[in-house]
Write an enzyme that holds these catalytic residues in place. Structure first.
Site, PDB file in Angstrom:
ATOM      1  N   PHE A 138       0.866  -1.189   0.000  1.00  0.00           N
ATOM      2  CA  PHE A 138       0.000   0.000   0.000  1.00  0.00           C
ATOM      3  C   PHE A 138       0.897   1.230   0.000  1.00  0.00           C
ATOM      4  CE2 PHE A 138      -2.349   3.508   1.863  1.00  0.00           C
ATOM      5  CZ  PHE A 138      -3.508   3.485   1.108  1.00  0.00           C
ATOM      6  N   ASP A 223       9.135   2.766   1.678  1.00  0.00           N
ATOM      7  CA  ASP A 223       7.951   3.493   2.132  1.00  0.00           C
ATOM      8  C   ASP A 223       7.803   3.218   3.627  1.00  0.00           C
ATOM      9  OD1 ASP A 223       5.492   4.408   2.847  1.00  0.00           O
ATOM     10  OD2 ASP A 223       4.411   3.568   1.128  1.00  0.00           O
ATOM     11  N   LYS A 252       2.633   9.737   8.500  1.00  0.00           N
ATOM     12  CA  LYS A 252       1.838   9.359   9.683  1.00  0.00           C
ATOM     13  C   LYS A 252       2.376   9.816  11.050  1.00  0.00           C
ATOM     14  CE  LYS A 252      -0.996   5.774   7.665  1.00  0.00           C
ATOM     15  NZ  LYS A 252      -0.664   5.077   6.424  1.00  0.00           N
TER      16      LYS A 252
HETATM   17  C1  PLP Z   1      -0.952   5.361   4.994  1.00  0.00           C
HETATM   18  C2  PLP Z   1       0.100   4.962   4.030  1.00  0.00           C
HETATM   19  C3  PLP Z   1       0.352   5.710   2.862  1.00  0.00           C
HETATM   20  C4  PLP Z   1      -0.518   6.851   2.440  1.00  0.00           C
HETATM   21  O1  PLP Z   1      -0.525   7.897   3.348  1.00  0.00           O
HETATM   22  P1  PLP Z   1      -1.678   9.017   3.241  1.00  0.00           P
HETATM   23  O2  PLP Z   1      -1.260  10.018   4.267  1.00  0.00           O
HETATM   24  O3  PLP Z   1      -2.964   8.345   3.529  1.00  0.00           O
HETATM   25  O4  PLP Z   1      -1.610   9.564   1.866  1.00  0.00           O
HETATM   26  C5  PLP Z   1       1.407   5.335   2.052  1.00  0.00           C
HETATM   27  N1  PLP Z   1       2.174   4.290   2.371  1.00  0.00           N
HETATM   28  C6  PLP Z   1       1.964   3.537   3.471  1.00  0.00           C
HETATM   29  C7  PLP Z   1       2.874   2.403   3.762  1.00  0.00           C
HETATM   30  C8  PLP Z   1       0.908   3.841   4.325  1.00  0.00           C
HETATM   31  O5  PLP Z   1       0.677   3.069   5.400  1.00  0.00           O
END
Ligand code: PLP
Length: 402
Positions: A138, A223, A252
């Protein structure tokens, strides 16, 4: 109509129905707890999807917002501001990466990585442009990041998609080797997949991928939007494996509940030059002062070590829960991100019943429940959360949700 029903009705009337919400209207939070309109208290093991890292309304975060919002909130990047330079130095110093770009969300941060890979490939690897990504990954909801992600459901309605992504199974270094060609610019991975179900790779996976990227002369981009900034018991999850990425996305937890994102790169691939990327709000003084405060607090109190200890604690507790409750087939996670795999697709229903019992958790898959409390959660709160899950699962095992 009660006040609660009223807000829910208004939401239905005015929102694109993209969010599946529980019928709970939250109005207040403190630490690991939140309260709804009726004054009901919940233990929050969702924490705004791992974003509320220091707990709700942490005094240092509130203080930073109060202080900075009186001084200066937003200027654009035509000028220098002190909070963003302070945060840039702290993030680079604590990650070992060299250069940073600030944005407002995780998806934007990953989008930045994708642009780095494209430009780097064009300039430094014969016009290569492909990015190898993992199944069940994701990376966000922009057009490029849904293309990068594993979930077909998030992509199918939006074709034609962005070109140049090659998908391989997660935790399989041979698959990455096989997928690498002259067109490959980079590998993009989560060190531990969050939204995909809390999938923890083997200990030698990332070191082997790092080795392969070096050998093949391609970038390793991580990521760390969900795993970074303390969540797994290290400041960044890749530090468990003693490797460094060439570039990394964070968001986050960095804002402690306030929106901020960033991508960082080593000098050798920090290829975005003047005018080649930009943002209006990204790096604004208010968000950066909050990010600086959160990161400083984490480092000062060595929160990652505390998370590692609490991780051992919750791991033991979840395993003993799994011993009592046969419908749990697997416990997986690291630090303060955990999932329980169930023998039947009832995670959504269980999430609902848990919320009625005063615990917020979420269903990261139809068969998996995820626990991502604030990093400041106490052992007592972990005990109480697990007691609730125990009670709820016992009811399901006895043949019914209620
Ligand atoms: C939550 C998340 C995203 C996206 O972040 P948003 O602030 O919702 O755009 C991207 N990569 C990972 C691994 C995530 O958990």
């Amino acid at each position: 109509m009660t006040e609660k029903e009223n807000w829910i009705e208004l939401e239905k009337q005015y929102f694109l129905p993209t969010s599946k919400r529980l019928p709970i209207t939250l109005v207040r939070g403190e630490g690991t707890r939140v309260w709804d309109l009726d004054g009901r208290e919940y233990l929050d093991f969702v924490a705004g999807i791992a974003a509320v890292s220091l707990g709700h309304c942490h005094p240092e975060v509130v203080g930073a917002i109060e202080r900075q919002s009186r001084e200066l909130m937003h200027t654009s990047n035509y000028y220098y501001t002190i909070p963003q330079v302070k945060l840039a130095k702290l993030l680079c110093d604590s990650s070992g990466l060299d250069k940073v770009f600030f944005c407002n969300s995780g998806a934007e941060a990953v989008e930045g990585l994708l642009k780095i890979a494209r430009k780097w490939g064009k300039e430094k690897r014969d016009g290569s442009f492909e990015i190898i990504v993992a199944e069940d990954a994701f990376h966000g909801r922009t057009l490029a990041t849904v293309t990068a992600a594993g979930n077909e459901k998030y992509r199918a309605p939006f074709t034609p998609l962005v070109e140049g992504f090659v998908r391989v199974p997660f935790n399989d270094v041979q698959a990455i080797k096989k997928a690498t060609t002259g067109k490959t610019a980079a590998v993009l991975l989560e060190p531990l997949q969050g939204e995909g179900g809390v999938n923890v790779p083997d200990d030698d996976y990332l070191p082997q991928v790092r080795g392969w990227c070096d050998e093949a002369g391609i970038l390793l981009m991580l990521d760390e939007v969900q795993t970074g900034v303390g969540r797994t018991g290290k400041l960044f999850a890749h530090q468990h494996y003693r490797i460094e990425p060439d570039a990394m996305a964070v968001a986050k937890a960095l804002g402690g509940g306030f929106p901020i994102g960033a991508f960082l790169a080593k000098d050798h691939c920090a290829v975005l030059g003047q005018g080649e990327h930009g943002t209006t709000f990204g790096g604004n003084a208010l968000a950066c002062e909050v990010g600086y405060t959160v990161l400083t607090y984490m480092l000062k109190h060595d929160l990652p070590s505390q998370v590692a200890k609490k991780g051992d604690y919750i791991e033991r507790k979840l395993h003993s829960l799994a011993d009592r409750r046969p419908m749990i087939t697997e416990v997986r996670g690291k630090g303060l991100i955990w999932a329980l795999e169930l023998d039947r697709p009832v995670a959504e229903e269980i999430m609902g019943v848990c919320s009625e019992e005063g615990l917020l958790v979420n269903n990261v898959k139809p068969t998996a429940l995820r626990f991502i409390p604030p990093l400041t959660v106490s052992e007592d709160e972990i005990d109480r959360a697990i007691e609730i899950v125990d009670r709820v699962l016992a009811r399901f095992e006895a043949g019914g949700p209620k």
